[in-house]
Design a protein around this motif. Structure first.
Motif, short mmCIF file in Angstrom:
data_model
loop_
_atom_site.label_atom_id
_atom_site.label_comp_id
_atom_site.label_asym_id
_atom_site.label_seq_id
_atom_site.Cartn_x
_atom_site.Cartn_y
_atom_site.Cartn_z
N ALA A 1 87.41 42.86 34.18
CA ALA A 1 87.19 41.84 33.15
C ALA A 1 85.72 41.75 32.73
O ALA A 1 85.42 41.61 31.55
CB ALA A 1 87.68 40.48 33.65
N HIS A 2 84.82 41.89 33.71
CA HIS A 2 83.40 41.70 33.40
C HIS A 2 82.67 43.02 33.10
O HIS A 2 81.44 43.05 33.08
CB HIS A 2 82.70 40.99 34.57
CG HIS A 2 83.21 39.59 34.78
ND1 HIS A 2 82.71 38.52 34.09
CD2 HIS A 2 84.21 39.11 35.57
CE1 HIS A 2 83.37 37.42 34.46
NE2 HIS A 2 84.28 37.76 35.36
N ASP B 1 90.73 45.29 37.86
CA ASP B 1 90.35 44.13 37.06
C ASP B 1 88.87 44.30 36.76
O ASP B 1 88.00 43.97 37.56
CB ASP B 1 90.60 42.83 37.86
CG ASP B 1 89.97 41.62 37.17
OD1 ASP B 1 89.39 41.78 36.08
OD2 ASP B 1 90.08 40.51 37.73
N GLY C 1 93.63 37.42 26.80
CA GLY C 1 92.59 37.71 27.78
C GLY C 1 93.04 38.73 28.82
O GLY C 1 94.18 39.23 28.80
N SER C 2 92.13 39.03 29.74
CA SER C 2 92.49 39.91 30.86
C SER C 2 93.55 39.23 31.72
O SER C 2 94.29 39.89 32.45
CB SER C 2 91.26 40.22 31.70
OG SER C 2 90.38 41.03 30.97
N THR C 3 93.62 37.90 31.63
CA THR C 3 94.66 37.16 32.35
C THR C 3 96.03 37.75 32.04
O THR C 3 96.84 37.99 32.94
CB THR C 3 94.60 35.66 31.94
OG1 THR C 3 93.32 35.16 32.34
CG2 THR C 3 95.70 34.85 32.57
N HIS D 1 85.81 39.85 25.26
CA HIS D 1 85.16 38.59 24.87
C HIS D 1 84.09 38.14 25.87
O HIS D 1 83.28 37.27 25.55
CB HIS D 1 86.21 37.48 24.70
CG HIS D 1 86.86 37.05 25.97
ND1 HIS D 1 86.41 35.99 26.72
CD2 HIS D 1 87.93 37.55 26.67
CE1 HIS D 1 87.19 35.84 27.79
NE2 HIS D 1 88.12 36.78 27.78
N LYS D 2 84.09 38.73 27.06
CA LYS D 2 83.07 38.29 28.04
C LYS D 2 81.73 38.98 27.81
O LYS D 2 80.70 38.33 27.86
CB LYS D 2 83.54 38.58 29.47
CG LYS D 2 84.66 37.67 29.94
CD LYS D 2 84.86 37.81 31.44
CE LYS D 2 86.14 37.16 31.91
NZ LYS D 2 86.17 35.70 31.72
N SER E 1 87.67 42.31 29.62
CA SER E 1 87.58 41.15 28.73
C SER E 1 86.49 41.44 27.71
O SER E 1 85.31 41.18 27.97
CB SER E 1 87.22 39.88 29.50
OG SER E 1 88.24 39.55 30.41
N HIS F 1 90.97 37.18 40.93
CA HIS F 1 91.06 36.08 39.96
C HIS F 1 92.44 35.43 40.05
O HIS F 1 93.41 36.06 40.47
CB HIS F 1 90.85 36.66 38.55
CG HIS F 1 90.82 35.61 37.48
ND1 HIS F 1 91.84 35.43 36.58
CD2 HIS F 1 89.87 34.70 37.15
CE1 HIS F 1 91.52 34.47 35.74
NE2 HIS F 1 90.34 34.00 36.06
N TYR G 1 82.45 38.66 39.22
CA TYR G 1 81.79 37.74 38.28
C TYR G 1 80.27 37.93 38.29
O TYR G 1 79.58 37.79 37.29
CB TYR G 1 82.14 36.30 38.66
CG TYR G 1 82.33 35.37 37.50
CD1 TYR G 1 81.37 35.27 36.48
CD2 TYR G 1 83.46 34.56 37.40
CE1 TYR G 1 81.55 34.41 35.41
CE2 TYR G 1 83.64 33.70 36.33
CZ TYR G 1 82.68 33.63 35.35
OH TYR G 1 82.85 32.78 34.29
#
Ligand code: PLP
Length: 483
Positions: free
Chosen positions: A204-205, A202, A96-98, A232-233, A230, A122, A178
């Motif tokens: 991610a979204h 970041d 993940g982006s994590t 996957h998001k 991400s 995050h 988010y």
């Protein structure tokens, strides 16, 4: 805009093709993983998942390449990915982006270095601080004036923080957040560059931004050093599948690769990586068309929901007027307080009506729309919303509950590795937290290791819990503090 030749190249999916060729070859396996292509599976798994995915669950065998030293099909697939996003180099992430966020930080900072981060970061950013022994300089974020969600970091606050912390080595910007609000990355980056501060994003979204002109500008098209997405998001990829993009020439690639191998598994999942490869082609060739539908659905839903007395969904203009730089309209944020519910209560009502949303807060519910959202799903959401009756408000709403601003007393790493003890939250005023305290979702910590617990923070956390928030880091009403 990608030229025709490059777009034609994007038809290829090197990793997917290599996996499929391997399966067709039907070798007799004497290698891990233990299920050996799904030849032995627990019955429950066979029923739940079937054997197909196990056939592509392979490892670093001939012709399949090695994520941590790519020289074949993964290298080719990652090159196509970097072309698709128009960046220097891209990397598949299976954690993940994590994992990507930690890798970005550890690849450019040394212990003791200062990094400027938004208070909306995050929890993986906090993990990065602990792992690397970095010193955070926080920028507070404000609430949007149109609806009770947070804005990204603002220009005046960010420029001021940069000017007060010129020795900082990096700034990490969360954009979009988010809820889909974005920061003015270009203006921030200009100020950071003037002070030789590296810029990490970041995102991610925001993996889908590059594929539709009506979406906010993607961070990777701006003057930044690295960004994560991400996949996957917001793209049709398997969970954990993400991208890390190298945008500038300021990064030491071999250090980045070493760090990526440290923060990720040495046995990356081929099914995840295959979806990362295929998603890139899917978005280059069909992304715009699918996203056009997504945006049409979103506009229709916004219009219809605003017609329901008691519900409110802000438009892009309203969110921008409320203080965000821009807004991703594939996020549908519904304020439900006018019907007498908290967001948490309303989420349950939606579940009773067959709808599962992304997240709830005290006052809103967030519905995420992607290329996979159909008109049929949209109509189901609307009819569920129409079906939920108004209840009598007990004036319980905490829409003006203000998140306290904690003070950092110790470096997060020092606090995390200090001797600690578990004490009742109610009795922790004045003590230093050794844990990350984080309402989930959205996974944005309100207290991090090294920060002092104030009376206001205790009251805030209790109020959140009383209103149905799930908070990680609090165990049976106790928290870990430095001894
Ligand atoms: C803003 C933000 N950054 C990073 C992450 C971590 O992403 P991933 O789930 O891909 O590890 C999340 C996850 O929800 C997030 O909301």
């Amino acid at each position: 805009m990608m030229n025709e030749k490059k777009k034609t190249d994007q038809i290829e999916t090197p990793l997917v093709s290599a996996i499929s060729k391997h399966i067709k070859h039907n070798n007799t396996p004497f290698h891990v993983p233990g299920h050996m292509g799904g030849r032995c599976l627990p019955e429950e798994i066979n029923e739940l998942i079937g054997e197909n995915i196990f056939k592509s669950d392979l490892t670093e065998i001939a012709n399949l390449d090695n994520l941590h030293k790519p020289a074949g099909v993964i290298k080719k697939a990652q090159k196509l990915l970097s072309d698709a996003y128009g960046v220097l180099e891209s990397f598949f992430l299976v954690g993940g982006s994590t994992a990507g966020i930690k890798a970005m930080m550890l690849s450019i900072l040394n212990p003791g270095d200062k990094i400027i981060i938004g208070r909306d970061s995050h929890k993986s950013v906090i993990s990065g601080l602990i792992l690397g022994g970095f010193e955070p300089v926080f920028i507070d974020v404000e609430n949007n004036n149109s609806i009770n969600i947070s804005n990204p970091i603002s220009i005046p606050e960010t420029i001021q923080t940069i000017s007060n912390n010129k020795s900082a080595k990096a700034i990490l910007i969360t954009s979009p957040n988010y809820f889909g609000t974005t920061a003015d990355i270009q203006t921030i980056s200009k100020s950071a560059r003037e002070n030789s501060i590296k810029i990490l994003v970041d995102g991610a979204h925001g993996a889908h931004f590059s594929f539709h002109p009506k979406l906010p500008k993607s961070a990777v098209s701006l003057d930044v050093d690295m960004a994560v997405h991400s996949a996957h998001k917001t793209l049709p990829a398997l969970t954990q599948g993400s991208y890390l993009h190298l945008v500038s020439k300021n990064i030491n690639i071999s250090r980045l690769q070493s760090v990526l191998a440290m923060v990720q598994t040495s046995s990356p999942s081929y099914p995840i990586m295959a979806t990362l490869d295929a998603c890139r082609k899917f978005m280059v060739w069909g992304g715009e068309e699918y996203l056009t539908r997504t945006l049409e659905i979103s506009e229709w839903l916004r219009y219809e929901i605003n017609g329901i007395d008691g519900l409110f969904v802000p438009s892009r203009i309203q969110v921008k007027d409320g203080g965000a730089f821009d807004f991703d309209e594939t996020k549908l944020i519904i304020d439900v307080t006018g019907l007498g519910y908290t967001g948490y209560e309303f989420e349950k009502k939606l579940q009773e009506n067959g709808i599962q949303i992304e997240l709830a807060t005290v006052s809103v519910v967030l519905c995420v729309l992607t290329v996979a959202t159909s008109w049929e799903s949209a109509k189901k959401l609307l009819s569920a919303l129409k079906n939920i009756p108004r209840i009598k408000s007990e004036s319980k709403f905490l829409t003006n509950l203000i998140q306290p601003k904690p003070r950092l007393k110790l470096l997060p790493r020092e606090a995390f590795f200090s001797a600690d003890e578990l004490i009742p939250l109610k009795k922790s005023a004045g003590r230093i937290s050794s844990e990350t305290i984080c309402p989930y979702p959205p996974g944005i910590p309100v207290l991090i290791p090294g920060e002092e617990v104030s009376r206001e923070m205790i009251e805030y956390l209790i109020e959140l819990q009383n209103n149905g928030a799930s908070i990680t880091g609090i165990k049976d009403s106790n928290i870990s503090v430095v001894k």
